[in-house]
Design a protein around this motif. Structure first.
Motif, PDB file in Angstrom:
ATOM      1  N   SER A 115     -29.699 -16.006   7.700  1.00 17.87           N
ATOM      2  CA  SER A 115     -28.679 -15.106   8.242  1.00 17.87           C
ATOM      3  C   SER A 115     -28.073 -14.403   7.049  1.00 17.87           C
ATOM      4  O   SER A 115     -28.397 -14.726   5.903  1.00 17.87           O
ATOM      5  CB  SER A 115     -27.590 -15.895   8.986  1.00 17.87           C
ATOM      6  N   ARG A 116     -27.195 -13.436   7.325  1.00 19.87           N
ATOM      7  CA  ARG A 116     -26.464 -12.880   6.194  1.00 19.87           C
ATOM      8  C   ARG A 116     -25.595 -14.000   5.611  1.00 19.87           C
ATOM      9  O   ARG A 116     -25.219 -14.932   6.328  1.00 19.87           O
ATOM     10  CB  ARG A 116     -25.633 -11.672   6.620  1.00 19.87           C
ATOM     11  N   GLU A 117     -25.316 -13.900   4.327  1.00 20.71           N
ATOM     12  CA  GLU A 117     -24.553 -14.963   3.686  1.00 20.71           C
ATOM     13  C   GLU A 117     -23.066 -14.618   3.687  1.00 20.71           C
ATOM     14  O   GLU A 117     -22.683 -13.495   3.379  1.00 20.71           O
ATOM     15  CB  GLU A 117     -25.035 -15.160   2.254  1.00 20.71           C
ATOM     16  N   LEU A 118     -22.266 -15.574   4.053  1.00 18.64           N
ATOM     17  CA  LEU A 118     -20.822 -15.391   4.029  1.00 18.64           C
ATOM     18  C   LEU A 118     -20.216 -16.388   3.064  1.00 18.64           C
ATOM     19  O   LEU A 118     -20.748 -17.485   2.878  1.00 18.64           O
ATOM     20  CB  LEU A 118     -20.231 -15.644   5.424  1.00 18.64           C
ATOM     21  N   SER A 119     -19.085 -16.009   2.482  1.00 15.26           N
ATOM     22  CA  SER A 119     -18.355 -16.993   1.681  1.00 15.26           C
ATOM     23  C   SER A 119     -17.744 -18.003   2.639  1.00 15.26           C
ATOM     24  O   SER A 119     -17.652 -17.786   3.851  1.00 15.26           O
ATOM     25  CB  SER A 119     -17.248 -16.295   0.890  1.00 15.26           C
ATOM     26  N   ARG A 120     -17.328 -19.110   2.085  1.00 12.01           N
ATOM     27  CA  ARG A 120     -16.677 -20.126   2.906  1.00 12.01           C
ATOM     28  C   ARG A 120     -15.462 -19.527   3.623  1.00 12.01           C
ATOM     29  O   ARG A 120     -15.247 -19.761   4.804  1.00 12.01           O
ATOM     30  CB  ARG A 120     -16.243 -21.278   1.990  1.00 12.01           C
ATOM     31  N   GLU A 121     -14.696 -18.730   2.865  1.00  8.25           N
ATOM     32  CA  GLU A 121     -13.505 -18.116   3.448  1.00  8.25           C
ATOM     33  C   GLU A 121     -13.880 -17.236   4.636  1.00  8.25           C
ATOM     34  O   GLU A 121     -13.242 -17.260   5.682  1.00  8.25           O
ATOM     35  CB  GLU A 121     -12.781 -17.273   2.390  1.00  8.25           C
ATOM     36  N   GLU A 122     -14.914 -16.435   4.428  1.00  4.30           N
ATOM     37  CA  GLU A 122     -15.340 -15.523   5.494  1.00  4.30           C
ATOM     38  C   GLU A 122     -15.846 -16.300   6.702  1.00  4.30           C
ATOM     39  O   GLU A 122     -15.530 -15.963   7.849  1.00  4.30           O
ATOM     40  CB  GLU A 122     -16.443 -14.591   4.982  1.00  4.30           C
ATOM     41  N   LEU A 123     -16.647 -17.332   6.442  1.00  9.23           N
ATOM     42  CA  LEU A 123     -17.224 -18.086   7.557  1.00  9.23           C
ATOM     43  C   LEU A 123     -16.139 -18.833   8.329  1.00  9.23           C
ATOM     44  O   LEU A 123     -16.042 -18.706   9.561  1.00  9.23           O
ATOM     45  CB  LEU A 123     -18.271 -19.080   7.034  1.00  9.23           C
ATOM     46  N   HIS A 124     -15.315 -19.577   7.613  1.00  8.34           N
ATOM     47  CA  HIS A 124     -14.282 -20.342   8.305  1.00  8.34           C
ATOM     48  C   HIS A 124     -13.249 -19.418   8.946  1.00  8.34           C
ATOM     49  O   HIS A 124     -12.760 -19.684  10.050  1.00  8.34           O
ATOM     50  CB  HIS A 124     -13.626 -21.338   7.345  1.00  8.34           C
ATOM     51  N   GLY A 125     -12.939 -18.325   8.242  1.00 12.10           N
ATOM     52  CA  GLY A 125     -12.006 -17.350   8.823  1.00 12.10           C
ATOM     53  C   GLY A 125     -12.578 -16.747  10.095  1.00 12.10           C
ATOM     54  O   GLY A 125     -11.873 -16.581  11.106  1.00 12.10           O
ATOM     55  N   GLY A 126     -13.867 -16.433  10.037  1.00 11.43           N
ATOM     56  CA  GLY A 126     -14.523 -15.844  11.208  1.00 11.43           C
ATOM     57  C   GLY A 126     -14.567 -16.813  12.375  1.00 11.43           C
ATOM     58  O   GLY A 126     -14.310 -16.434  13.533  1.00 11.43           O
ATOM     59  N   ILE A 127     -14.847 -18.077  12.097  1.00  8.72           N
ATOM     60  CA  ILE A 127     -14.893 -19.085  13.172  1.00  8.72           C
ATOM     61  C   ILE A 127     -13.507 -19.262  13.775  1.00  8.72           C
ATOM     62  O   ILE A 127     -13.339 -19.305  15.006  1.00  8.72           O
ATOM     63  CB  ILE A 127     -15.428 -20.431  12.624  1.00  8.72           C
ATOM     64  N   ALA A 128     -12.510 -19.354  12.899  1.00  9.55           N
ATOM     65  CA  ALA A 128     -11.138 -19.542  13.387  1.00  9.55           C
ATOM     66  C   ALA A 128     -10.725 -18.397  14.302  1.00  9.55           C
ATOM     67  O   ALA A 128     -10.153 -18.608  15.383  1.00  9.55           O
ATOM     68  CB  ALA A 128     -10.183 -19.649  12.191  1.00  9.55           C
ATOM     69  N   LYS A 129     -11.068 -17.193  13.861  1.00  8.06           N
ATOM     70  CA  LYS A 129     -10.657 -16.008  14.627  1.00  8.06           C
ATOM     71  C   LYS A 129     -11.437 -15.903  15.940  1.00  8.06           C
ATOM     72  O   LYS A 129     -10.857 -15.640  17.002  1.00  8.06           O
ATOM     73  CB  LYS A 129     -10.934 -14.775  13.756  1.00  8.06           C
ATOM     74  N   ALA A 130     -12.721 -16.129  15.872  1.00  2.27           N
ATOM     75  CA  ALA A 130     -13.561 -15.924  17.057  1.00  2.27           C
ATOM     76  C   ALA A 130     -13.372 -17.007  18.104  1.00  2.27           C
ATOM     77  O   ALA A 130     -13.547 -16.763  19.305  1.00  2.27           O
ATOM     78  CB  ALA A 130     -15.029 -15.863  16.635  1.00  2.27           C
ATOM     79  N   LEU A 131     -13.017 -18.225  17.667  1.00  2.00           N
ATOM     80  CA  LEU A 131     -12.933 -19.333  18.621  1.00  2.00           C
ATOM     81  C   LEU A 131     -11.503 -19.821  18.839  1.00  2.00           C
ATOM     82  O   LEU A 131     -11.271 -20.778  19.586  1.00  2.00           O
ATOM     83  CB  LEU A 131     -13.799 -20.499  18.141  1.00  2.00           C
ATOM     84  N   GLY A 132     -10.551 -19.188  18.165  1.00  2.00           N
ATOM     85  CA  GLY A 132      -9.157 -19.571  18.355  1.00  2.00           C
ATOM     86  C   GLY A 132      -8.857 -20.964  17.825  1.00  2.00           C
ATOM     87  O   GLY A 132      -8.115 -21.728  18.450  1.00  2.00           O
ATOM     88  N   LEU A 133      -9.440 -21.302  16.694  1.00  2.00           N
ATOM     89  CA  LEU A 133      -9.220 -22.623  16.101  1.00  2.00           C
ATOM     90  C   LEU A 133      -8.313 -22.512  14.881  1.00  2.00           C
ATOM     91  O   LEU A 133      -8.406 -21.538  14.132  1.00  2.00           O
ATOM     92  CB  LEU A 133     -10.552 -23.232  15.638  1.00  2.00           C
TER      93      LEU A 133
END
Lengths: 391, 359
Positions: free
Chosen positions: B230-248
């Motif tokens: 997949s495209r590579e994300l930094s930890r910040e980007e990945l965790h930030g994206g998960i938090a935002k997309a899933l409301g966590l």
């Protein structure tokens, strides 16, 4: 960045030179490197990112030792007799980190009468620059025909491109060379040593250790394999022990340059892989990785040596040595041999079966003559005017 | 000690929990006993030990001196303490079908599963209650040599509810099923999977213009990096994206670090602490050193070095494993700084792989 006018200057500077002047300037320039307490070697040691000062001093001195004024004149004379007109401007794409390889690559087209633009490798930005500066110190007029930089657009304006590097790099550069540009590619190679049944094991090991220690086993003239005649049985083991002793001693006098963490881990991994293998014997100063000798089980092909990790392969006789060298085809560059009861012709044939063209004594691998047939080519292929020479 | 005695001793320690005391004397005694056993029964490892001058395991007096096997060596030899006919399972490192892959041979999965139940239960589920686990990875029957799939299989079987499910099947994942389930869940869930699978989920949610809010108490666990899938994300980007997309909340997103060659895994205890941490917790039956690549000496706390793990749950193979991962010691664990890049070619000698490929 080179403007067209500076390229014109380079071409014009080369046009003003005659072969004698170039040869004399190169000889005098190389004398600066050969001199006792050479300040140029000291500068190189300060600037070179890969090797220890001791390795650079010994390796460069040994490498340029035979590149005398007479050898330069001889080569220029031969070239003038046999070759055609030199390209106006030759771009030289350098690779690796061996200073003398850079020197050789730059001086050949100069000697042929071409202006030269050298593009240093990212692993060795210093050698080409200092070679140019040393030439300027003895004859600025000759140095005006040589420039070193990292302007890749030069590729489009050169009349000839001499490229060193991996096969991928060579192919990529071949594709980029403009129509009509003479292309000469030298791919990565490896060398080997062969210790015959009549060799004195201790002195052979001392010489092979020097070949492996100079430039830390990184060069294409470093022994990637050492074949040892295994008759009587146990001879290869004894050679491996002598080699380990010799490499250990060189740790003090010719220390290896610093390795990156990646290289350290890769080397340790290599060491472990070999140590796990049944029948293999690894001699090394654990836990350090300064050097290692692998005695490979008969009939196996370990990975080539690198970074003073030297595989020793037992062979039955000259026939098996020939078979082994043939298996290295087309990658073999040079073979250092001692103690084989065979004529020079026979050993040269064996080297050619591997794709190489040079035989020498152990301890001399890193000192090819000026006119050696690298990749089995004439020393000045630029003058042969065969466009699109294959790598 | 016999293998059974070793297995039993480690099993007891694992059952005491991932947050139990480190108990240095206990670790030392078990590690040295296990090393002696492995030296005797694991022939390739014994050869390696003999090469470093350890022909008698009694010469090793502290666990730090147990020779570690680099992960790359698992591609070379079968590092097992049992005969091939006793092999129950082989886990392999990820990689292409053509390249040689590292292998961990197992004659029992008991310790492997006990270790994962303890740590997964502690750091992902946060307690003994079962939770619905949604898995972004293929099930074990479709990836029998994947330790990760086996881990998720055991997590679902032993720690998950009956509604737990895998969403990667055959040649792809089922975004409709996963997004549908995520949108409808009414109790807290654990969404677990590979980092690259999470990237695909985030991309799919964005493409659909969806943003979800998972029930309170839900959490996510990602692992394994991107591996070019997949495209590579930094930890910040990945965790930030998960938090935002899933409301966590960010502390409900946990990174796990593990490898095929080890029976135990490492987690960030963010859920346990209630705040984000990048420090991996080391279970009591494991030790991790951060060493200088050249000397193998411990690096000072906070300084980067190469990670070497000593996992007592690796009873059937080798307990000491040297990685190609860079990290540093922090607090009571370690932080991952990345993976060493591929070895660069700084000379002009032909690369080994190029030569061997032509043979």
């Amino acid at each position: 960045m080179n403007t067209p006018s500076s390229l014109t200057d380079l071409r014009e500077a080369a046009g003003r030179l005659d072969p004698d002047r170039v040869g004399s300037a190169l000889a005098s320039g190389l004398d600066l490197w050969r001199a006792a307490d050479s300040p140029w070697l000291a500068r190189l040691a300060r600037a070179h990112p890969v090797y220890s000062a001791a390795v650079l001093e010994r390796g460069v001195r040994m490498g340029v030792q035979a590149w005398s004024a007479q050898a330069l004149r001889q080569l220029a004379t031969d070239a003038a007799r046999r070759g055609g007109p030199a390209p106006g401007l030759t771009a030289v794409w350098l690779a690796g980190s061996i200073p003398t390889a850079s020197f050789h690559a730059l001086l050949l087209p100069l000697l042929a009468g071409s202006a030269v633009y050298g593009r240093p490798s990212s692993h060795d930005p210093a050698s080409a620059r200092l070679f140019t500066a040393s030439l300027r110190a003895v004859d600025p007029g000759v140095a005006d025909a040589l420039e070193v930089g990292r302007d890749d657009t030069l590729l489009d304006q050169a009349d000839a491109l001499v490229a060193y590097g991996s096969n991928e790099t060579i192919e990529s550069l071949r594709g980029r060379a403009p129509a009509g540009c003479l292309f000469v590619g030298y791919g990565h190679k490896l060398s080997a040593a062969a210790v015959g049944p009549a060799a004195d094991l201790e002195s052979a090991a001392t010489a092979v250790a020097l070949d492996a220690a100079l430039f830390d086993g990184r060069g294409c003239l470093s022994p990637a394999y050492v074949f040892v005649a295994q008759d009587p049985q146990g001879r290869a083991d004894r050679f491996a022990e002598h080699l380990a002793d010799a490499l250990g001693a060189l740790t003090e006098t010719l220390p290896r340059g610093a390795l990156s963490a990646t290289e350290q881990v890769a080397l340790r991994e290599r060491w472990a892989r070999e140590a796990l293998r049944e029948g293999a014997r690894v001699l090394s100063p654990v836990p350090r990785t300064d050097w290692a000798v692998l005695l490979a089980p008969a009939g196996t092909w370990p990975e080539p040596g690198l970074l003073r990790f030297v595989p020793v392969l037992p062979v039955r006789d000259l026939d098996e040595l020939g078979t082994c060298c043939a298996q290295l085809h087309p990658h073999l560059s040079s073979l250092a041999h001692v103690g084989w009861e065979a004529g020079a012709d026979e050993l040269e044939k064996i080297v050619r079966r591997g794709g190489g063209a040079r035989c020498c004594a152990p301890g001399r691998l890193q000192a090819p003559p000026l006119d050696w047939r690298q990749d089995e080519r004439e020393p000045l292929p630029l003058l042969l005017r065969k466009p699109r020479t294959t790598a | 000690m016999s293998r059974d005695e070793l297995d039993q001793a480690v099993q007891i320690w694992i059952r005491e929990g991932a947050e139990g005391p480190l108990d240095e004397p206990r670790f030392e005694a078990l590690a040295l006993a296990l090393f002696a056993y492995q030296h005797e029964h694991n022939a390739p490892y014994r050869r390696l030990c003999e090469t470093v001058g350890i022909d008698d395991p009694r010469r090793v007096e502290c666990w730090q001196d147990i020779p570690a096997v680099p992960t790359g060596a698992f591609k070379e030899a079968r590092l097992a303490c049992f005969p091939p006919d006793r092999r129950l399972r082989v886990f392999r490192t990820s990689g292409s079908t053509t390249e040689r892959r590292g292998e961990l041979h197992l004659d029992t999965l008991d310790l492997y599963e006990a270790s994962l139940r303890s740590t997964f239960g502690q750091y992902v589920l946060g307690g003994p209650s079962r939770m619905r686990i949604l898995v972004l990875a293929p099930p074990a029957e479709e990836a029998p040599d994947s330790s990760l799939s086996h881990m998720f299989h055991i997590a679902c079987r032993d720690l998950g509810t009956a509604a737990s499910r895998f969403y990667v099947r055959g040649h792809g994942w089922d975004p409709d099923a996963l997004i549908g389930d995520l949108a409808e869940v009414d109790e807290s869930v654990a969404l677990v999977g590979t980092a690259f699978a999470f990237v695909h989920l985030l991309d799919e949610l964005e493409a659909r213009g969806l943003r979800l809010t998972l029930p309170v108490g839900s959490r996510a666990m990602e692992t394994g990096g991107f591996k070019g899938r997949s495209r590579e994300l930094s930890r910040e980007e990945l965790h930030g994206g998960i938090a935002k997309a899933l409301g966590l909340p960010r502390h409900a997103i946990v990174n796990q670090y593990g490898m095929c060659e080890l029976a135990s895994q490492f987690y960030e205890p963010s859920l346990l602490l209630g705040h984000v941490t990048t420090v991996k917790r080391v279970p009591p039956w494991v030790r991790t050193r951060v060493v200088d690549a050249a000397t193998l000496q411990d690096r000072p706390r906070g300084e980067p070095g190469v990670l070497v793990h000593y996992d007592l749950a690796n009873t059937g193979s080798v307990l000491a494993v040297q990685t190609s991962d860079l990290g540093r010691r922090r607090d009571d664990g370690f932080e991952i700084l990345g993976r060493l890049p591929g070895a660069e070619q700084r000379g002009c000698s032909i690369a080994a792989d190029a030569l061997l490929a032509l043979r």
